[in-house]
Design a protein around this motif. Structure first.
Motif, PDB file in Angstrom:
ATOM      1  N   GLN A   1     -10.090  -7.509   6.075  1.00  0.00           N
ATOM      2  CA  GLN A   1     -10.612  -6.203   6.517  1.00  0.00           C
ATOM      3  C   GLN A   1      -9.789  -5.063   5.900  1.00  0.00           C
ATOM      4  O   GLN A   1     -10.323  -4.061   5.434  1.00  0.00           O
ATOM      5  N   TYR A   2      -8.483  -5.248   5.885  1.00  0.00           N
ATOM      6  CA  TYR A   2      -7.586  -4.229   5.322  1.00  0.00           C
ATOM      7  C   TYR A   2      -7.871  -4.043   3.826  1.00  0.00           C
ATOM      8  O   TYR A   2      -7.921  -2.920   3.319  1.00  0.00           O
ATOM      9  N   LEU A   3      -8.093  -5.159   3.140  1.00  0.00           N
ATOM     10  CA  LEU A   3      -8.388  -5.073   1.699  1.00  0.00           C
ATOM     11  C   LEU A   3      -9.681  -4.305   1.464  1.00  0.00           C
ATOM     12  O   LEU A   3      -9.773  -3.471   0.549  1.00  0.00           O
ATOM     13  N   THR A   4     -10.683  -4.555   2.301  1.00  0.00           N
ATOM     14  CA  THR A   4     -11.963  -3.847   2.154  1.00  0.00           C
ATOM     15  C   THR A   4     -11.760  -2.353   2.382  1.00  0.00           C
ATOM     16  O   THR A   4     -12.288  -1.515   1.639  1.00  0.00           O
ATOM     17  N   ALA A   5     -10.958  -2.044   3.383  1.00  0.00           N
ATOM     18  CA  ALA A   5     -10.731  -0.625   3.719  1.00  0.00           C
ATOM     19  C   ALA A   5      -9.850   0.081   2.686  1.00  0.00           C
ATOM     20  O   ALA A   5      -9.821   1.308   2.636  1.00  0.00           O
ATOM     21  N   HIS A   6      -9.117  -0.667   1.888  1.00  0.00           N
ATOM     22  CA  HIS A   6      -8.199  -0.069   0.905  1.00  0.00           C
ATOM     23  C   HIS A   6      -8.548  -0.530  -0.503  1.00  0.00           C
ATOM     24  O   HIS A   6      -7.665  -0.848  -1.316  1.00  0.00           O
ATOM     25  N   ALA A   7      -9.839  -0.533  -0.784  1.00  0.00           N
ATOM     26  CA  ALA A   7     -10.296  -1.009  -2.094  1.00  0.00           C
ATOM     27  C   ALA A   7      -9.801  -0.102  -3.223  1.00  0.00           C
ATOM     28  O   ALA A   7      -9.763  -0.516  -4.390  1.00  0.00           O
ATOM     29  N   ASP A   8      -9.408   1.129  -2.901  1.00  0.00           N
ATOM     30  CA  ASP A   8      -8.835   1.999  -3.931  1.00  0.00           C
ATOM     31  C   ASP A   8      -7.453   1.497  -4.369  1.00  0.00           C
ATOM     32  O   ASP A   8      -7.039   1.705  -5.511  1.00  0.00           O
TER      33      ASP A   8
ATOM     34  N   GLN B   1       0.842  -1.206   0.000  1.00  0.00           N
ATOM     35  CA  GLN B   1       0.000   0.000   0.000  1.00  0.00           C
ATOM     36  C   GLN B   1       0.877   1.255   0.000  1.00  0.00           C
ATOM     37  O   GLN B   1       0.611   2.209  -0.746  1.00  0.00           O
ATOM     38  N   ALA B   2       1.953   1.224   0.782  1.00  0.00           N
ATOM     39  CA  ALA B   2       2.862   2.380   0.835  1.00  0.00           C
ATOM     40  C   ALA B   2       3.499   2.596  -0.535  1.00  0.00           C
ATOM     41  O   ALA B   2       3.619   3.736  -1.007  1.00  0.00           O
ATOM     42  N   ASP B   3       3.877   1.513  -1.200  1.00  0.00           N
ATOM     43  CA  ASP B   3       4.509   1.647  -2.513  1.00  0.00           C
ATOM     44  C   ASP B   3       3.506   2.170  -3.539  1.00  0.00           C
ATOM     45  O   ASP B   3       3.836   3.034  -4.365  1.00  0.00           O
ATOM     46  N   LEU B   4       2.278   1.673  -3.470  1.00  0.00           N
ATOM     47  CA  LEU B   4       1.253   2.140  -4.413  1.00  0.00           C
ATOM     48  C   LEU B   4       0.948   3.622  -4.174  1.00  0.00           C
ATOM     49  O   LEU B   4       0.796   4.403  -5.125  1.00  0.00           O
ATOM     50  N   ALA B   5       0.888   4.007  -2.887  1.00  0.00           N
ATOM     51  CA  ALA B   5       0.594   5.416  -2.549  1.00  0.00           C
ATOM     52  C   ALA B   5       1.705   6.330  -3.068  1.00  0.00           C
ATOM     53  O   ALA B   5       1.450   7.451  -3.515  1.00  0.00           O
ATOM     54  N   ALA B   6       2.931   5.831  -3.036  1.00  0.00           N
ATOM     55  CA  ALA B   6       4.062   6.628  -3.525  1.00  0.00           C
ATOM     56  C   ALA B   6       4.070   6.743  -5.046  1.00  0.00           C
ATOM     57  O   ALA B   6       4.870   7.478  -5.611  1.00  0.00           O
ATOM     58  N   HIS B   7       3.243   5.944  -5.695  1.00  0.00           N
ATOM     59  CA  HIS B   7       3.196   5.958  -7.169  1.00  0.00           C
ATOM     60  C   HIS B   7       1.778   6.254  -7.626  1.00  0.00           C
ATOM     61  O   HIS B   7       1.163   5.463  -8.369  1.00  0.00           O
ATOM     62  N   ALA B   8       1.221   7.339  -7.156  1.00  0.00           N
ATOM     63  CA  ALA B   8      -0.082   7.844  -7.619  1.00  0.00           C
ATOM     64  C   ALA B   8      -1.217   6.853  -7.407  1.00  0.00           C
ATOM     65  O   ALA B   8      -2.155   6.786  -8.186  1.00  0.00           O
ATOM     66  N   HIS B   9      -1.122   6.081  -6.308  1.00  0.00           N
ATOM     67  CA  HIS B   9      -2.221   5.213  -5.894  1.00  0.00           C
ATOM     68  C   HIS B   9      -2.723   4.299  -7.002  1.00  0.00           C
ATOM     69  O   HIS B   9      -3.909   4.192  -7.263  1.00  0.00           O
ATOM     70  N   ARG B  10      -1.769   3.622  -7.639  1.00  0.00           N
ATOM     71  CA  ARG B  10      -2.209   2.626  -8.630  1.00  0.00           C
ATOM     72  C   ARG B  10      -2.961   1.507  -7.922  1.00  0.00           C
ATOM     73  O   ARG B  10      -2.723   1.226  -6.759  1.00  0.00           O
ATOM     74  N   ASN B  11      -3.847   0.848  -8.665  1.00  0.00           N
ATOM     75  CA  ASN B  11      -4.587  -0.288  -8.100  1.00  0.00           C
ATOM     76  C   ASN B  11      -3.920  -1.604  -8.501  1.00  0.00           C
ATOM     77  O   ASN B  11      -3.606  -1.814  -9.667  1.00  0.00           O
ATOM     78  N   LEU B  12      -3.701  -2.443  -7.493  1.00  0.00           N
ATOM     79  CA  LEU B  12      -3.014  -3.720  -7.711  1.00  0.00           C
ATOM     80  C   LEU B  12      -3.994  -4.876  -7.520  1.00  0.00           C
ATOM     81  O   LEU B  12      -4.725  -4.916  -6.524  1.00  0.00           O
ATOM     82  N   LYS B  13      -3.959  -5.843  -8.457  1.00  0.00           N
ATOM     83  CA  LYS B  13      -4.752  -7.065  -8.283  1.00  0.00           C
ATOM     84  C   LYS B  13      -3.958  -8.039  -7.424  1.00  0.00           C
ATOM     85  O   LYS B  13      -2.767  -8.275  -7.699  1.00  0.00           O
ATOM     86  N   VAL B  14      -4.614  -8.593  -6.406  1.00  0.00           N
ATOM     87  CA  VAL B  14      -3.904  -9.515  -5.511  1.00  0.00           C
ATOM     88  C   VAL B  14      -4.670 -10.827  -5.360  1.00  0.00           C
ATOM     89  O   VAL B  14      -5.897 -10.870  -5.461  1.00  0.00           O
ATOM     90  N   HIS B  15      -3.886 -11.888  -5.118  1.00  0.00           N
ATOM     91  CA  HIS B  15      -4.436 -13.199  -4.781  1.00  0.00           C
ATOM     92  C   HIS B  15      -3.956 -13.559  -3.379  1.00  0.00           C
ATOM     93  O   HIS B  15      -2.766 -13.416  -3.058  1.00  0.00           O
ATOM     94  N   ILE B  16      -4.885 -14.041  -2.570  1.00  0.00           N
ATOM     95  CA  ILE B  16      -4.574 -14.417  -1.183  1.00  0.00           C
ATOM     96  C   ILE B  16      -4.076 -15.862  -1.174  1.00  0.00           C
ATOM     97  O   ILE B  16      -4.800 -16.773  -1.601  1.00  0.00           O
ATOM     98  N   ALA B  17      -2.848 -16.057  -0.690  1.00  0.00           N
ATOM     99  CA  ALA B  17      -2.318 -17.422  -0.561  1.00  0.00           C
ATOM    100  C   ALA B  17      -2.718 -17.983   0.799  1.00  0.00           C
ATOM    101  O   ALA B  17      -2.568 -17.311   1.824  1.00  0.00           O
TER     102      ALA B  17
END
Ligand code: PLP
Length: 373
Positions: A153-160, A116-132
């Motif tokens: 819960q964190y994913l829901t709160a950071h859906a952007d 999330q910190a890395d995405l925020a530092a790069h104009a809040h790009r959205n990343l697709k993730v898979h939960i292992a």
């Protein structure tokens, strides 16, 4: 790495065999289940880009790789399908993945926060993730309900920042006849998935062995790997596969030197082999630097369809075989594949060298050119 294009030693990859293996498996899937072709490690040594192309032509709708670099290779080759990195990528590469529409795997809340910190530092790009989910493989993923719930819960709160595209696990024993451990893992998977507020787009558990022998568990996507290449994931453990797999890879060369030895004459380093009489010995121009293992001394290759023993130690770039008679320089040699009705399979080589065919495909080095038919 220099590719030995001028040396007579070639890996030939039969893309029709790959298309056959993929389409046979897709025909067995229910209409809601997709196949992602696993093309990590340069397509198990077969060449990621041509293999991915063949798989896509045969109906695969996405790809799995092990490294972000491997995903970027596919994007550079203009594949637009979903690509999932199966291993853990450093969280500070999240923005690179997002910028290239590559889906990443994670298994801790800390990873999400760092990403999330890395995405925020790069104009809040959205990343697709898979939960292992670690249900018993002991490699990566959430093991406990509480940890998983906190991440959800964190994913829901950071859906952007994150799109939860998938959830998955990996089985440790899907290729074995005893299914006790497999079923314990499947049960644990269902318990953990129940913690999530909703099922993501892809729920996937199946490698080749799972899809071939436990299709009821498939979820709605399979990660089909070694069987694409026509290799039985169980080796000789479970010989019954639902359709004949067609091995895609063969390895051929030529005799570069032929000579007659007399009783007692020695061959190769350590002088471990001595001719027991007059013998014709041929030299083949590849060795352990190409992934043809040193421990293959005593194994065999095919010359004119005849099995010829490897005599003396395999060298870095050459090895020797005992010929049935005088054979001309330039005669074709088959190390893996068929000649005149006789076959040496990757499984045969694996059995002799006490490893698995997966490993042998991956260690054929880049010095061997790949030719596609
Ligand atoms: N899924 C995961 C997570 C893997 O690590 C692998 C391969 O190692 C596969 C799928 C593909 O497995 P296989 O080649 O046995 O089909």
């Amino acid at each position: 790495m220099v590719v030995g294009n001028l040396r007579p030693a070639t890996v030939t990859v039969d893309l029709a065999a790959i298309r056959h293996n993929v389409s046979e498996e897709i025909a067995r899937l229910d209409g809601h289940t997709e196949m992602f072709a696993v093309v990590k490690a340069d397509g198990y040594g077969h060449g990621a880009v041509p293999v991915a192309q063949a798989c896509a032509e045969a109906g695969a709708t996405g790809f799995c790789v092990a490294l972000l670099d491997e995903a970027l290779e596919l994007r550079a080759a203009h594949f637009t399908q979903p690509i999932l990195v199966l291993g853990i990528t450093p969280a500070n590469e999240a923005a690179i993945a997002a910028a290239n529409d590559v889906s990443l795997t994670f298994g801790t809340l800390d990873w999400l926060k760092d990403a999330q910190a890395d995405l925020a530092a790069h104009a809040h790009r959205n990343l697709k993730v898979h939960i292992a989910l670690d249900t018993g493989m002991g490699r990566i993923g959430f093991r406990e309900e509480d940890d998983l719930a906190a991440a959800a819960q964190y994913l829901t709160a950071h859906a952007d920042s994150f799109t939860t595209e998938g959830v998955f696990t990996h089985f440790a024993t899907a290729d074995e006849k005893d299914t006790t451990y497999f079923h314990a893992q499947a049960k644990r998977f269902n318990e953990l998935v129940a913690v999530l507020p909703k099922r993501p787009r892809y729920v996937h558990v199946s490698n080749s062995a799972t899809s071939l022998w436990h299709a009821a568990c498939n979820g709605n996507m399979i990660r089909f790997g070694v069987a694409i290449y026509g290799l039985n994931p169980s080796g000789r453990g479970i010989p019954e596969v639902p359709y004949p797999l067609q091995p895609a890879l063969s390895l051929t060369s030529e005799l570069t030197f032929v000579k007659q030895l007399h009783q007692g004459d020695a061959v190769s380093y350590g002088a471990t082999y001595h001719a027991s009489g007059d013998e014709w010995i041929g030299t083949i121009p590849l060795g352990y630097a190409d992934g043809w293992l040193r421990r293959l001394q005593g194994f065999h290759v095919l010359v004119n369809g005849a099995l010829c023993e490897i005599v003396g130690r395999v060298c870095m770039d050459q090895f020797m075989v005992r010929l049935p008679n005088k054979v001309p320089v330039g005669t074709k040699v088959t190390l893996v594949g068929s000649d005149q009705g006789t076959t040496i399979s990757m499984q045969d080589v694996a059995d002799y060298s006490r490893t698995i065919h997966y490993e042998l495909c991956c260690i054929l080095t880049q010095r061997l050119p790949r030719r596609y038919i």
